[in-house]
Enzyme design. Structure first.
Site, PDB file in Angstrom:
ATOM      1  N   HIS B  53     -63.961  87.379  50.737  1.00  0.00           N
ATOM      2  CA  HIS B  53     -64.629  88.438  49.986  1.00  0.00           C
ATOM      3  C   HIS B  53     -66.001  87.928  49.533  1.00  0.00           C
ATOM      4  CE1 HIS B  53     -60.902  91.113  48.921  1.00  0.00           C
ATOM      5  NE2 HIS B  53     -61.027  90.872  50.215  1.00  0.00           N
ATOM      6  N   GLU B  55     -67.427  87.709  46.629  1.00  0.00           N
ATOM      7  CA  GLU B  55     -67.463  86.823  45.468  1.00  0.00           C
ATOM      8  C   GLU B  55     -67.116  85.394  45.872  1.00  0.00           C
ATOM      9  OE1 GLU B  55     -65.826  89.641  45.886  1.00  0.00           O
ATOM     10  OE2 GLU B  55     -65.407  90.696  44.015  1.00  0.00           O
ATOM     11  N   CYS B  78     -61.508  92.319  42.897  1.00  0.00           N
ATOM     12  CA  CYS B  78     -60.106  92.728  43.027  1.00  0.00           C
ATOM     13  C   CYS B  78     -59.228  91.890  42.109  1.00  0.00           C
ATOM     14  CB  CYS B  78     -59.649  92.629  44.476  1.00  0.00           C
ATOM     15  SG  CYS B  78     -59.762  90.975  45.151  1.00  0.00           S
ATOM     16  N   CYS B  87     -60.198  88.095  43.522  1.00  0.00           N
ATOM     17  CA  CYS B  87     -61.535  87.555  43.260  1.00  0.00           C
ATOM     18  C   CYS B  87     -61.759  87.359  41.763  1.00  0.00           C
ATOM     19  CB  CYS B  87     -62.593  88.480  43.822  1.00  0.00           C
ATOM     20  SG  CYS B  87     -62.563  88.483  45.617  1.00  0.00           S
ATOM     21  N   ALA B 167     -75.953 126.760  79.425  1.00  0.00           N
ATOM     22  CA  ALA B 167     -74.742 127.576  79.569  1.00  0.00           C
ATOM     23  C   ALA B 167     -73.720 126.867  80.452  1.00  0.00           C
ATOM     24  CB  ALA B 167     -75.104 128.932  80.152  1.00  0.00           C
ATOM     25  N   SER B 171     -75.875 118.792  79.417  1.00  0.00           N
ATOM     26  CA  SER B 171     -76.513 118.428  78.145  1.00  0.00           C
ATOM     27  C   SER B 171     -77.186 117.067  78.195  1.00  0.00           C
ATOM     28  CB  SER B 171     -75.478 118.438  77.016  1.00  0.00           C
ATOM     29  OG  SER B 171     -74.527 117.412  77.228  1.00  0.00           O
ATOM     30  N   ASP B 203     -66.862 116.846  79.331  1.00  0.00           N
ATOM     31  CA  ASP B 203     -67.865 115.775  79.446  1.00  0.00           C
ATOM     32  C   ASP B 203     -67.258 114.414  79.770  1.00  0.00           C
ATOM     33  OD1 ASP B 203     -69.524 117.787  78.588  1.00  0.00           O
ATOM     34  OD2 ASP B 203     -69.766 117.015  76.548  1.00  0.00           O
ATOM     35  N   ARG B 210     -71.373 100.831  72.163  1.00  0.00           N
ATOM     36  CA  ARG B 210     -71.871  99.891  73.166  1.00  0.00           C
ATOM     37  C   ARG B 210     -72.938  99.028  72.489  1.00  0.00           C
ATOM     38  NH1 ARG B 210     -70.562 104.733  75.493  1.00  0.00           N
ATOM     39  NH2 ARG B 210     -72.627 105.659  75.204  1.00  0.00           N
TER      40      ARG B 210
END
Lengths: 371, 371
Positions: B53, B55, B78, B87, B167, B171, B203, B210
């Site tokens: 963590h 801290e 925590c 922590c 249409a 895209s 699609d 990536r």
């Protein structure tokens, strides 16, 4: 070699010229500075057609200091006797020593003549100082003189999902008060505003400039007149009681066959000008319409039309600037599109270059030019 | 009184926390600075779940200098034994004198306990220093802990005329490479990416992050894992050969009745998780889906969906942030809308507030929040 001083002086002349942005039409916006070294002795700008040209204003302010001085003028001084005597002659008479010019007169019949007059008497002449910025003062005057057609600005007010109204046609208000004030200033810059009869029938707009809605116009001169309202109206259906007809100054373009109709005669009786032009399946023959507006002396045309006429301008690549006001809202997929445009593949997409993007109230204004 | 020094230290802790923007999930992003007066003696940030963590990292850097020092931590330390010891205990053991906290732990079951542990041993504790900025590090963690649902970001890539494809569905590509790289970074920030089976069928996207397309991520830690891919697929129609199924880590939400179908069993055999949820006429019951994703520990959900699913999120006001990438093009009025939304009157319009607007390559990215 161009000195910083010379750029600064021409920049000032351009700034002065912009004061006439709402008022010089059909004349061009012109600014002029007369200086002796770093000291400005005279400034002027063209305010309204029929009033003094920029050079004459600046000479009058300079008085005897004009002798031997340097003149910075955004547009080539005129060489002909029009409503006023030629400015080139006035500069010669005042005995100036040197003249810097932004752009040549775009009229091919007279371009260069003013400079020639100056050179003939031994005045030193330079042209093209800040030429792009100077030309930008008068895109319509430049285009009309060289190509016979006005500069075309297409205005759209749309949502983020690309709609200009609900399916019912309800559209007031998509954009906020600040954007609507900006449109008033845009109208005031224009020589004419074009719409279609569909918009007249649906919305009954007045399409006038309302000075009190223009907001702060800084040091600009107040508009000198209303833009010509132009309606594409094949069958001369514009109702005689339409708001757009109030106050006159309207020109209707209809099919030639409609000129003899009773409706056309009623409109003519109201003092409305009507001209017959060609029509095609999807509306007026826009190139022919633009030629006709050029002949009427329209420099800057603002198109505030519905999706059909707007679509024709976009499809035929007849838009010089698209002014798109975008409100941060969705109107939904049932709303009306910005322009009727049937494109098949991505390769057909219409590409724009963003020339200016700014916040206007809660809305965004984009000025786009064809790529 | 909050001193400039204290703000500066917390700002640094927030800056450190952002380094974990692609890597801490399902844990929150946390940063920590330990200082003695103006001198920073330790810095840390949470990098990946299961690792130290913030801290603990900062304490380790500070060493003996932590004794008597002041700690600035973006989130309440925590108080419980999880994958690492609490922590709060580590800070006590190190002998720090004072702790500034950005936001309390949003989990109502433990909120305030960490601070209580510190106070009990006499450490001076202040909470709420730069609380808004600190909370913005973890909108999803905060929302999931308090409301059981992920933070919802809806991503759209659209033209200026509000279309996301032709249409035909074509895209690729509306936006440019820079915007697509930005979307990769947006995906990497997300715990899960939701799409509909319609998009999968049309699609065949992979919806992966990536790394080589993310571009420069500055000092951020590389993504630690792929986001969970989530498909709303009523009839479990996702083809087993779909790109989105490659590499596993996919969760399909279908109608409960579809769970026993052959298709569902084929998908399950591939190791795909399937969960039955309620469906309505126009698609999945999105509130129920969000509850289910909350239970799966999804903090930040990215929705990359077609107009039907996107429309449901918008209509039901379930979008926390709309990331709209706008390309300076028109795709035409025959193109597909950004979201299926049937609105009747202007009063129904969906209003957004622009939280961020920036240029990404030739495109514009808007981050909009509901008004």
């Amino acid at each position: 070699m161009i000195l910083d001083r010379e750029r600064a002086m021409m920049a000032r002349a351009i700034q002065l010229a912009w004061r006439g942005r709402y008022s010089t039409h059909p004349n061009p916006r012109v600014g002029c500075v007369i200086a002796r070294g770093d000291r400005i002795v005279g400034e002027g700008w063209h305010e309204r057609a029929g009033e003094a040209h920029a050079e004459v204003q600046a000479l009058s302010q300079a008085g005897h200091d004009a002798r031997g001085a340097t003149v910075y003028v955004t547009l080539e001084p005129c060489s002909h006797y029009g409503r006023t005597p030629p400015c080139a002659k006035a500069l010669i008479d005042a005995g100036v020593a040197q003249v810097f010019v932004g752009t040549l007169d775009p009229n091919p019949a007279v371009a260069g003549r003013g400079l020639e007059m100056l050179r003939e008497v031994g005045i030193k002449v330079s042209e093209g100082l800040m030429a792009d910025e100077a030309a930008r003062l008068n895109p319509g005057f430049m285009k009309r003189m060289t190509r016979g057609r006005p500069w075309v600005r297409l205005k759209m007010a749309a949502s983020l999902d690309g709609r200009t109204s609900m399916a019912s046609g309800e559209s007031q208000w998509i954009t906020g008060a600040a954007a609507r004030g900006d449109v008033q200033r845009l109208r005031a810059m224009s020589d004419a505003i074009l719409t279609g009869v569909g918009t007249v029938l649906a919305d009954d707009p007045s399409l006038t400039v309302r000075r009190d809605e223009m907001g702060d116009i800084g040091d600009a001169t107040d508009p000198s007149r209303q833009p010509l309202r132009v309606i594409a109206d094949r069958d001369a259906r514009t109702p005689p009681t339409s708001r757009i007809l109030q106050g006159g100054n309207v020109h209707i373009f209809c099919a030639s066959s409609a000129l003899s109709s009773g409706q056309a005669q009623d409109l003519a009786a109201l003092g409305i000008s009507l001209t017959g032009v060609a029509w095609r399946d999807n509306g007026v023959d826009v190139p022919e319409l633009l030629d006709a507006l050029g002949e009427l002396g329209i420099n800057e045309l603002l198109v505030e039309a519905g999706p059909t006429l707007a679509g024709t301008f976009v499809r035929e690549n007849l838009v010089d600037e698209l002014w798109l006001y975008q409100a941060p809202v969705f109107l939904g997929s049932t709303g009306r599109p910005t322009a009727h445009l049937a494109l098949e593949t991505m390769a057909d997409k219409i590409q724009w270059r963003v020339q200016d993007r700014r916040q206007v109230g809660d809305d965004q204004r984009l000025i786009l030019v064809p790529r």
